[in-house]
Design a protein around this motif. Structure first.
Motif, short mmCIF file in Angstrom:
data_model
loop_
_atom_site.label_atom_id
_atom_site.label_comp_id
_atom_site.label_asym_id
_atom_site.label_seq_id
_atom_site.Cartn_x
_atom_site.Cartn_y
_atom_site.Cartn_z
N GLU A 47 0.86 -1.18 0.00
CA GLU A 47 0.00 0.00 0.00
C GLU A 47 0.90 1.23 0.00
OE1 GLU A 47 -3.42 2.05 2.74
OE2 GLU A 47 -3.27 -0.14 2.70
N VAL A 48 0.83 2.01 -1.07
CA VAL A 48 1.72 3.15 -1.25
C VAL A 48 0.88 4.43 -1.26
CG1 VAL A 48 3.34 4.27 -2.84
CG2 VAL A 48 3.43 1.79 -2.50
N ALA A 49 1.32 5.44 -0.49
CA ALA A 49 0.59 6.70 -0.40
C ALA A 49 1.01 7.69 -1.48
CB ALA A 49 0.81 7.32 0.97
N LEU A 50 2.27 7.58 -1.95
CA LEU A 50 2.80 8.56 -2.91
C LEU A 50 4.01 7.98 -3.61
CD1 LEU A 50 3.00 11.54 -4.01
CD2 LEU A 50 4.49 12.02 -2.04
N VAL A 51 4.13 8.32 -4.90
CA VAL A 51 5.34 8.01 -5.68
C VAL A 51 5.95 9.32 -6.12
CG1 VAL A 51 6.29 6.89 -7.74
CG2 VAL A 51 4.36 5.82 -6.52
N THR A 52 7.25 9.49 -5.87
CA THR A 52 7.98 10.62 -6.43
C THR A 52 8.90 10.08 -7.52
OG1 THR A 52 9.72 10.47 -4.74
CG2 THR A 52 7.89 11.98 -4.30
N VAL A 53 8.94 10.79 -8.64
CA VAL A 53 9.73 10.33 -9.79
C VAL A 53 10.68 11.44 -10.20
CG1 VAL A 53 9.64 9.50 -12.18
CG2 VAL A 53 7.79 8.91 -10.59
N ASN A 54 11.96 11.11 -10.28
CA ASN A 54 12.96 12.08 -10.72
C ASN A 54 12.74 12.42 -12.19
OD1 ASN A 54 15.17 13.76 -10.40
ND2 ASN A 54 16.67 12.14 -10.69
N ARG A 55 13.05 13.63 -12.57
CA ARG A 55 12.87 14.08 -13.96
C ARG A 55 13.68 13.23 -14.94
NH1 ARG A 55 12.20 14.83 -18.63
NH2 ARG A 55 12.39 16.78 -19.73
N LYS A 56 14.92 12.92 -14.58
CA LYS A 56 15.77 12.03 -15.37
C LYS A 56 16.29 10.95 -14.43
CE LYS A 56 15.83 13.89 -19.51
NZ LYS A 56 15.44 13.14 -20.69
N LEU A 57 15.95 9.70 -14.71
CA LEU A 57 16.32 8.61 -13.81
C LEU A 57 17.83 8.44 -13.76
CD1 LEU A 57 13.67 5.85 -14.58
CD2 LEU A 57 13.44 7.94 -13.23
N ASP A 58 18.34 8.29 -12.55
CA ASP A 58 19.77 8.15 -12.34
C ASP A 58 20.34 6.92 -13.04
OD1 ASP A 58 22.26 8.96 -10.93
OD2 ASP A 58 21.96 7.05 -9.88
N ARG A 59 19.60 5.84 -13.06
CA ARG A 59 20.09 4.56 -13.60
C ARG A 59 20.45 4.64 -15.07
NH1 ARG A 59 15.98 -0.37 -13.70
NH2 ARG A 59 14.96 1.10 -15.08
N ASP A 60 19.56 5.22 -15.88
CA ASP A 60 19.77 5.18 -17.33
C ASP A 60 19.32 6.46 -18.04
OD1 ASP A 60 17.04 4.99 -17.19
OD2 ASP A 60 16.94 2.96 -18.02
N TYR A 61 19.03 7.49 -17.28
CA TYR A 61 18.62 8.79 -17.79
C TYR A 61 17.28 8.75 -18.54
CZ TYR A 61 20.02 13.67 -18.01
OH TYR A 61 20.10 15.02 -17.81
N THR A 62 16.46 7.74 -18.25
CA THR A 62 15.11 7.68 -18.79
C THR A 62 14.34 8.91 -18.33
OG1 THR A 62 15.05 5.27 -18.79
CG2 THR A 62 12.92 6.37 -18.71
N ASP A 63 13.47 9.41 -19.19
CA ASP A 63 12.63 10.56 -18.84
C ASP A 63 11.60 10.13 -17.78
OD1 ASP A 63 10.80 12.69 -18.78
OD2 ASP A 63 11.10 13.10 -20.90
N GLY A 64 11.56 10.85 -16.68
CA GLY A 64 10.60 10.56 -15.62
C GLY A 64 9.16 10.66 -16.08
#
Length: 123
Positions: A47-64
């Motif tokens: 059960e998750v209350a919130l997801v925060t997503v980085n603009r550019k993912l650190d792992r592979d620079y995928t667009d958030g």
């Protein structure tokens, strides 16, 4: 009751800054993920209350924004609130257009506006 926040795509230092800020203000546990796949797995099993997503993912620079699209397209988890982590208003606008709620930037972690946005979701 402790709520769960998933933080997707931030590097270790940024994850720790966001985690510390959230834990200082709210009764939360913060889980780190690295992309859409592992975020979906957590959302489907917890059960998750919130997801925060980085603009550019650190792992592979995928667009958030792509991660937000994937999460919002999945009817099983689409109702979970999502915020984009970016300092740029135009990217926040794009995230809102994809179904996210307006997020915050790393430079504004301690501002009253960020606290109010998070309080609206985390209580």
């Amino acid at each position: 009751m402790t709520k769960t926040v998933v933080d997707c795509g931030n590097c270790g230092p940024d994850f720790n800054s966001i985690r510390q800020m959230l834990k200082a203000s709210f009764d939360v546990k913060v889980v780190q993920t690295h992309g859409a796949e592992d975020t979906l797995e957590v959302l489907r099993t917890s059960e998750v209350a919130l997801v925060t997503v980085n603009r550019k993912l650190d792992r592979d620079y995928t667009d958030g924004l792509e991660v937000i699209r994937v999460l919002k397209a999945d009817p099983e988890v689409a109702t979970v609130p999502v915020m984009l982590v970016t300092n740029y208003d135009e990217h926040q606008d794009g995230a809102v257009a994809e179904g996210a709620i307006r997020g915050f930037g790393k430079l504004s972690l301690t501002t009253p506006e960020t606290h109010q946005r998070l309080k609206a979701v985390l209580g």
